[in-house]
Write an enzyme that holds these catalytic residues in place. Structure first.
Site, PDB file in Angstrom:
ATOM      1  N   ASP A 172      25.713  47.580 -34.239  1.00 37.74           N
ATOM      2  CA  ASP A 172      25.189  48.683 -33.426  1.00 37.74           C
ATOM      3  C   ASP A 172      26.314  49.395 -32.666  1.00 37.74           C
ATOM      4  O   ASP A 172      27.477  48.993 -32.743  1.00 37.74           O
ATOM      5  CB  ASP A 172      24.128  48.105 -32.468  1.00 37.74           C
ATOM      6  CG  ASP A 172      23.037  49.104 -32.140  1.00 37.74           C
ATOM      7  OD1 ASP A 172      23.219  50.306 -32.386  1.00 37.74           O
ATOM      8  OD2 ASP A 172      21.991  48.677 -31.602  1.00 37.74           O
ATOM      9  N   ASP A 227      16.794  56.059 -33.546  1.00 36.96           N
ATOM     10  CA  ASP A 227      15.720  55.096 -33.820  1.00 36.96           C
ATOM     11  C   ASP A 227      14.412  55.760 -34.247  1.00 36.96           C
ATOM     12  O   ASP A 227      13.987  56.762 -33.660  1.00 36.96           O
ATOM     13  CB  ASP A 227      15.436  54.265 -32.555  1.00 36.96           C
ATOM     14  CG  ASP A 227      16.563  53.299 -32.271  1.00 36.96           C
ATOM     15  OD1 ASP A 227      17.604  53.368 -32.945  1.00 36.96           O
ATOM     16  OD2 ASP A 227      16.388  52.464 -31.361  1.00 36.96           O
TER      17      ASP A 227
END
Ligand code: GAL
Length: 405
Positions: A172, A227
């Protein structure tokens, strides 16, 4: 000619072929440079030849991980028959580690939720014939701020993951101090390769620095979007953002419009059918994001459609894309192996409509005659000419594989 003799033309042919192979190798090395060498090693590991399939904790269980949950998910993956369809990775997302490293600087699994440790968890997942994935961050802290990031700990953390038997890393991008993603993500790529363990490498940089243009030499997939949420708007916009990068995907490296929301309750069955069909056609990772221990029959029916999964896993590895748009009526399509063509007729309007794909939209010859397999009704329409036409419900889609005669 006797078998042990070699003719002059044959000899010349062999010399030419061998020198062409040498030139090709030199061109490849020159073109891809050091990164190319890494890519070839990743490919040598055989990873990502088709988009990854599995499950990830984040969409349904953000920060609610436990040893028991992962055991039960692995059990369900097998008992439902999903693993036999190709879903193989069980991936932990954020929140699996303690906030502080140990005295030697190692990441430590959170004792309150993983009391038996990660090696034991990996052993359990492996004992089911599945693979295990983990999550880390290319910054100083993960996005949840509950565990340390791997910036400047790349080698150490990669070695830790390998020693636990980890098969997959999602990496990430939070708290990255503004450092270049190319550098941060390459460092972890090298560290993973150096462990000697084949570890699928999934870059989660949210598409910020156009990773499609540089990440295929580093990793096996790269997020092209922020997202996903469990809504029609979020899902359709992820599909469109990802579509722009279609030409960069292929065996070994895939565009990733984020994980599946199918089964999480925020969309209708037809919307989820569209979600799954478009992800499959776009050669997106098929990472389930629902609670597969308790999914309903409709969810299972969507996620277990073998013919749709086969489009996603087709060995040609060409990302299907949007080829026609009339208002919100869309045709998405892409080539498959053996001269077949995958097509999705997608109605993004709010009422039923007829959608037409002409052969020219699909890259077919005007004289082509095809059999159209409907992947959701499991029926075939034989010998169609000129165009494919169907009435499609609001927010629904029809998905076909066309086989020319
Ligand atoms: C985001 C990432 C999500 C999830 C989350 C965890 O940055 O895009 O997929 O991993 O972090 O905190």
């Amino acid at each position: 000619m006797a078998h042990d003799q070699i003719s002059i033309p044959l000899l010349l042919f062999l010399i030419c072929t061998l020198s062409a192979a040498t030139v090709n190798h030199a061109t490849l090395t020159g073109k891809f440079g050091e990164n190319g060498a890494m890519k070839r090693k990743l490919l040598d590991n055989g990873l990502g030849q088709t988009p990854q399939m599995g499950w990830n904790s984040y969409n349904h269980f953000p920060c609610k991980l436990s040893e028991e949950l992962i055991h039960q998910i692995a059990d369900a993956m097998v008992s439902t028959g999903l693993s036999a369809l190709g879903y193989e990775y069980i991936n932990l997302d954020d929140c699996w580690a303690e906030l502080n490293r140990d005295s030697k600087g190692n990441l430590v699994p959170k004792a309150s939720i993983f009391p038996s440790g990660m090696k034991a968890l990996a052993n359990y997942v492996h004992s089911k014939g599945l693979k295990i994935g983990i999550y880390a961050d290319a910054g100083t802290l993960t996005c949840s701020k509950t565990m340390p990031g791997s910036l400047n700990y790349e080698e150490q953390d990669a070695n830790t993951f390998a020693s636990w038997g980890i098969d997959y890393l999602k990496y990430d991008n939070c708290h990255n101090n503004g450092l270049s993603p190319q550098e941060r993500y390459s460092n972890m790529s090298k560290a993973l390769l150096n462990t000697g363990r084949p570890i699928f490498y999934s870059l989660c940089e949210w598409g910020q620095d156009n990773p499609a243009t540089w990440a295929s030499s580093i990793g096996n997939s790269w997020r092209t979007t922020g997202d996903i949420k469990d809504t029609w708007e979020s899902m359709t916009s992820r599909a469109d953002l990802n579509d722009v990068w279609a030409s960069y995907a292929g065996p070994g490296g895939w565009n990733d419009p984020d994980m599946l929301e199918v089964g999480n309750g925020g969309m209708s069955t037809e919307e989820y059918r569209s979600h799954f069909s478009i992800w499959a056609l776009a050669k997106a990772p098929l990472l389930l994001g629902c609670d597969i221990r308790s999914m309903d029959n409709e969810t299972f029916e969507l996620l277990s459609n073998k013919e749709v999964i086969e489009v996603n896993q087709d060995k040609l590895g060409a990302q299907g894309k949007k080829v026609k748009k009339t208002g919100d009526l869309e045709v998405w399509s892409g080539p498959l192996s053996d001269n077949r063509v995958a097509v999705v007729l997608w109605n993004r309007e709010s009422s039923e409509a007829t959608i037409i794909a002409d052969w020219s939209d699909l890259g077919l010859n005007s004289s082509a005659v095809v059999d159209a397999r409907d992947l959701w009704t499991h029926s075939t329409i034989y010998s169609i000419r000129d165009q494919l036409k169907a009435t499609v419900e609001a927010h629904a889609c029809k998905m076909y594989v066309l086989t020319p005669h």
